[in-house]
Design a protein around this motif. Structure first.
Motif, PDB file in Angstrom:
ATOM      1  N   LEU A  19      74.670  24.498  30.991  1.00 42.48           N
ATOM      2  CA  LEU A  19      74.288  24.543  29.565  1.00 42.48           C
ATOM      3  C   LEU A  19      72.936  23.531  29.527  1.00 42.48           C
ATOM      4  O   LEU A  19      72.064  23.701  28.512  1.00 42.48           O
ATOM      5  CB  LEU A  19      75.165  23.816  28.609  1.00 42.48           C
ATOM      6  N   GLU A  20      72.852  22.301  30.075  1.00 40.08           N
ATOM      7  CA  GLU A  20      71.805  21.617  30.261  1.00 40.08           C
ATOM      8  C   GLU A  20      70.356  22.358  30.635  1.00 40.08           C
ATOM      9  O   GLU A  20      69.272  22.216  29.997  1.00 40.08           O
ATOM     10  CB  GLU A  20      71.852  20.399  31.217  1.00 40.08           C
ATOM     11  N   ALA A  21      70.428  23.171  31.655  1.00 42.74           N
ATOM     12  CA  ALA A  21      69.427  24.191  32.170  1.00 42.74           C
ATOM     13  C   ALA A  21      69.159  25.244  31.030  1.00 42.74           C
ATOM     14  O   ALA A  21      68.041  25.323  30.976  1.00 42.74           O
ATOM     15  CB  ALA A  21      69.894  24.960  33.433  1.00 42.74           C
ATOM     16  N   LEU A  22      70.040  25.675  30.355  1.00 43.41           N
ATOM     17  CA  LEU A  22      69.860  26.529  29.303  1.00 43.41           C
ATOM     18  C   LEU A  22      68.970  25.861  28.027  1.00 43.41           C
ATOM     19  O   LEU A  22      68.092  26.443  27.558  1.00 43.41           O
ATOM     20  CB  LEU A  22      71.102  27.293  28.552  1.00 43.41           C
ATOM     21  N   VAL A  23      69.524  24.766  27.636  1.00 40.97           N
ATOM     22  CA  VAL A  23      68.872  23.901  26.699  1.00 40.97           C
ATOM     23  C   VAL A  23      67.527  23.601  26.974  1.00 40.97           C
ATOM     24  O   VAL A  23      66.443  23.843  26.183  1.00 40.97           O
ATOM     25  CB  VAL A  23      69.564  22.630  26.268  1.00 40.97           C
ATOM     26  N   SER A  24      67.337  23.267  28.219  1.00 40.87           N
ATOM     27  CA  SER A  24      66.018  23.007  28.583  1.00 40.87           C
ATOM     28  C   SER A  24      64.782  24.254  28.533  1.00 40.87           C
ATOM     29  O   SER A  24      63.857  24.317  28.045  1.00 40.87           O
ATOM     30  CB  SER A  24      65.833  22.354  30.357  1.00 40.87           C
ATOM     31  N   PHE A  25      65.436  25.277  29.001  1.00 36.89           N
ATOM     32  CA  PHE A  25      64.942  26.621  29.019  1.00 36.89           C
ATOM     33  C   PHE A  25      64.472  27.066  27.398  1.00 36.89           C
ATOM     34  O   PHE A  25      63.297  27.686  27.105  1.00 36.89           O
ATOM     35  CB  PHE A  25      65.718  27.863  29.537  1.00 36.89           C
ATOM     36  N   GLN A  26      65.448  26.698  26.550  1.00 38.79           N
ATOM     37  CA  GLN A  26      65.147  26.880  25.096  1.00 38.79           C
ATOM     38  C   GLN A  26      63.923  26.406  24.322  1.00 38.79           C
ATOM     39  O   GLN A  26      63.322  26.691  23.594  1.00 38.79           O
ATOM     40  CB  GLN A  26      66.376  26.924  24.538  1.00 38.79           C
ATOM     41  N   ASN A  27      63.900  25.082  25.166  1.00 35.41           N
ATOM     42  CA  ASN A  27      62.729  24.366  24.443  1.00 35.41           C
ATOM     43  C   ASN A  27      61.280  24.615  25.140  1.00 35.41           C
ATOM     44  O   ASN A  27      60.419  24.049  24.921  1.00 35.41           O
ATOM     45  CB  ASN A  27      63.033  22.827  24.609  1.00 35.41           C
ATOM     46  N   ARG A  28      61.125  25.497  25.958  1.00 34.73           N
ATOM     47  CA  ARG A  28      59.914  25.849  26.620  1.00 34.73           C
ATOM     48  C   ARG A  28      59.016  26.812  26.024  1.00 34.73           C
ATOM     49  O   ARG A  28      59.745  27.856  25.250  1.00 34.73           O
ATOM     50  CB  ARG A  28      60.242  26.653  28.074  1.00 34.73           C
ATOM     51  N   ASP A  29      57.837  26.834  26.142  1.00 36.11           N
ATOM     52  CA  ASP A  29      56.896  27.839  25.431  1.00 36.11           C
ATOM     53  C   ASP A  29      56.419  28.697  26.241  1.00 36.11           C
ATOM     54  O   ASP A  29      55.636  28.251  27.299  1.00 36.11           O
ATOM     55  CB  ASP A  29      55.718  27.010  24.769  1.00 36.11           C
ATOM     56  N   ARG A  30      56.978  29.759  26.567  1.00 33.92           N
ATOM     57  CA  ARG A  30      56.718  30.810  27.925  1.00 33.92           C
ATOM     58  C   ARG A  30      55.528  31.627  27.274  1.00 33.92           C
ATOM     59  O   ARG A  30      55.488  32.123  26.175  1.00 33.92           O
ATOM     60  CB  ARG A  30      58.157  31.839  27.893  1.00 33.92           C
ATOM     61  N   ARG A  31      54.657  31.750  28.238  1.00 40.84           N
ATOM     62  CA  ARG A  31      53.304  32.084  28.014  1.00 40.84           C
ATOM     63  C   ARG A  31      52.972  33.491  28.969  1.00 40.84           C
ATOM     64  O   ARG A  31      52.015  34.115  28.880  1.00 40.84           O
ATOM     65  CB  ARG A  31      52.209  31.240  28.102  1.00 40.84           C
ATOM     66  N   PHE A  32      53.767  33.412  29.999  1.00 37.97           N
ATOM     67  CA  PHE A  32      53.472  34.640  31.102  1.00 37.97           C
ATOM     68  C   PHE A  32      52.063  34.537  31.563  1.00 37.97           C
ATOM     69  O   PHE A  32      51.758  35.657  31.804  1.00 37.97           O
ATOM     70  CB  PHE A  32      54.277  35.752  30.399  1.00 37.97           C
ATOM     71  N   GLY A  33      51.520  33.411  31.968  1.00 35.03           N
ATOM     72  CA  GLY A  33      50.275  33.430  32.421  1.00 35.03           C
ATOM     73  C   GLY A  33      49.074  33.751  31.441  1.00 35.03           C
ATOM     74  O   GLY A  33      47.943  33.431  31.845  1.00 35.03           O
ATOM     75  N   VAL A  34      49.457  33.663  30.240  1.00 37.31           N
ATOM     76  CA  VAL A  34      48.186  33.810  29.124  1.00 37.31           C
ATOM     77  C   VAL A  34      47.926  32.065  28.726  1.00 37.31           C
ATOM     78  O   VAL A  34      48.968  31.433  28.337  1.00 37.31           O
ATOM     79  CB  VAL A  34      48.768  34.618  27.987  1.00 37.31           C
ATOM     80  N   ARG A  35      46.782  31.889  28.757  1.00 39.39           N
ATOM     81  CA  ARG A  35      46.519  30.643  28.148  1.00 39.39           C
ATOM     82  C   ARG A  35      46.441  30.475  26.612  1.00 39.39           C
ATOM     83  O   ARG A  35      46.154  31.617  25.937  1.00 39.39           O
ATOM     84  CB  ARG A  35      44.943  30.455  28.560  1.00 39.39           C
ATOM     85  N   LYS A  36      46.630  29.160  26.095  1.00 36.43           N
ATOM     86  CA  LYS A  36      46.583  29.166  24.631  1.00 36.43           C
ATOM     87  C   LYS A  36      45.338  28.762  24.273  1.00 36.43           C
ATOM     88  O   LYS A  36      44.690  27.978  24.716  1.00 36.43           O
ATOM     89  CB  LYS A  36      47.798  28.624  24.168  1.00 36.43           C
TER      90      LYS A  36
END
Length: 168
Positions: free
Chosen positions: A151-168
């Motif tokens: 659950l700790e790993a999942l919460v950490s994952f949920q708080n990430r901004d996934r970009r799949f290599g695309v820069r913002k």
């Protein structure tokens, strides 16, 4: 290796009941014959299950996986089955061990890679497949990794901004 044998053997009935298909990837020639046999039997028994795919990487090497994919493609070019210019990421990925033999779709690449035991490296694991995976590191040892850790790993994952290599 005895732990793998015991767990696979003890889990086949549950896999059948729950619809879990087992796949074992890695260099099976380096495994004890008894583990090779149990793994083959479990894979055969669960082959038609479709609720969940469980892939165990035993004696798996990401580098070896990439090399064997290259060799396979090189052989196809040599045999004139394939032209070098036709090789792309999807053809390459289809030659990796995570590409189920005789199936039309690849196993999905991991969204989250959890590394236990305080190690801060990939350790030669799913090198190609984890290119855009989010990484989670924990000091917890694998045998002790439980629901709270997950659950700790999942919460950490949920708080990430996934970009799949695309820069913002």
């Amino acid at each position: 290796m005895g732990l793998f044998e015991r767990v696979i053997h003890e889990s086949v009935a549950e896999f059948l009941r729950e619809g879990i298909r087992l796949r074992v990837i890695g260099d099976s020639s380096r495994l004890p014959v008894s583990l090779q046999r149990i793994a083959r039997e479990a894979e055969a028994a669960t082959r038609n299950n479709s609720q969940l795919d469980l892939t165990l990487a035993i004696s798996y090497s990401g580098r070896r996986d990439i090399v064997q994919a290259c060799r396979s493609l090189a052989q196809k070019v040599h045999d004139k089955v394939l032209r070098p210019e036709d090789i792309d990421e999807s053809l390459f990925a289809a030659e990796l061990e995570t590409s189920p033999a005789n199936e039309h779709e690849l196993l999905p690449y991991p969204d989250l890679l959890i590394r236990t035991s305080g190690e801060l490296r990939l350790s030669n694991f799913l090198l190609w497949q984890s290119a855009y995976s989010e990484l989670f590191f924990t000091d917890t040892l694998w045998p002790d990794f439980g629901e709270d850790d997950y659950l700790e790993a999942l919460v950490s994952f949920q708080n990430r901004d996934r970009r799949f290599g695309v820069r913002k």
